[in-house]
Design a protein around this motif. Sequence first.
Motif, short mmCIF file in Angstrom:
data_model
loop_
_atom_site.label_atom_id
_atom_site.label_comp_id
_atom_site.label_asym_id
_atom_site.label_seq_id
_atom_site.Cartn_x
_atom_site.Cartn_y
_atom_site.Cartn_z
N UNK A 80 80.89 -15.59 26.36
CA UNK A 80 80.52 -14.98 27.63
C UNK A 80 81.69 -14.26 28.25
N UNK A 81 81.52 -13.93 29.53
CA UNK A 81 82.55 -13.12 30.17
C UNK A 81 83.76 -13.92 30.62
N UNK A 82 83.73 -15.24 30.50
CA UNK A 82 84.87 -16.06 30.90
C UNK A 82 85.58 -16.65 29.68
N UNK A 83 85.76 -15.86 28.65
CA UNK A 83 86.49 -16.30 27.46
C UNK A 83 87.97 -16.44 27.81
N UNK A 84 88.62 -17.41 27.18
CA UNK A 84 90.04 -17.65 27.46
C UNK A 84 90.79 -17.84 26.15
N UNK A 85 92.10 -17.91 26.24
CA UNK A 85 92.95 -18.02 25.05
C UNK A 85 92.66 -19.29 24.25
N UNK A 124 91.44 -11.93 34.99
CA UNK A 124 91.16 -11.54 36.37
C UNK A 124 90.52 -12.71 37.09
N UNK A 125 90.66 -12.69 38.38
CA UNK A 125 90.04 -13.71 39.20
C UNK A 125 88.64 -13.24 39.59
N UNK A 126 87.78 -14.19 39.85
CA UNK A 126 86.45 -13.85 40.33
C UNK A 126 86.60 -13.25 41.72
#
Length: 150
Positions: A80-85, A124-126
């Motif tokens: 989804x759009x909140x993928x992280x390392x 980026x922050x929400x």
Amino acid sequence: MFLWNYMKPIGACRWQAASLMTANVHGKGTWLAGHLHEWMRAYILDQEDLPLNIYGTWNSSILEDEDFKGELLLHLQGIGKYAKSMDIIDYIKRPDVLAWLKLKKPISLVMAQHWMKHIRYQWSKTPTGQFVNGYEQSDVVAYRQLVFLP
């Protein structure tokens, strides 16, 4: 330096002592001294036969493999759009992916962050603020058009 130690006009050393002295200057031991022997013998026989310096030749990324890059992007899109390392690290930890990439251990967090930049993912922050939700609703648009900006 090795040949200079062997051939210098004052205080010249024998072949073995010159190679060991050169190796010691570079903080190495008998392994380098032995290789200096091989390299110098080859050079004396053929002046075009120089040792190859491989420094900097291994600078290729796993992401240059288009198949793997496509699979990684597909995996991140599935998150989804909140993928992280850490999602990349978790993906690499899978035994089938480790075997495919011929790795013994997964990549580090810093490497995953570099990969995120390479594939153009941004942190980026929400957004929070006055117009996050509902600023395009009809009553808000009417207020802006008729009351706020007459």
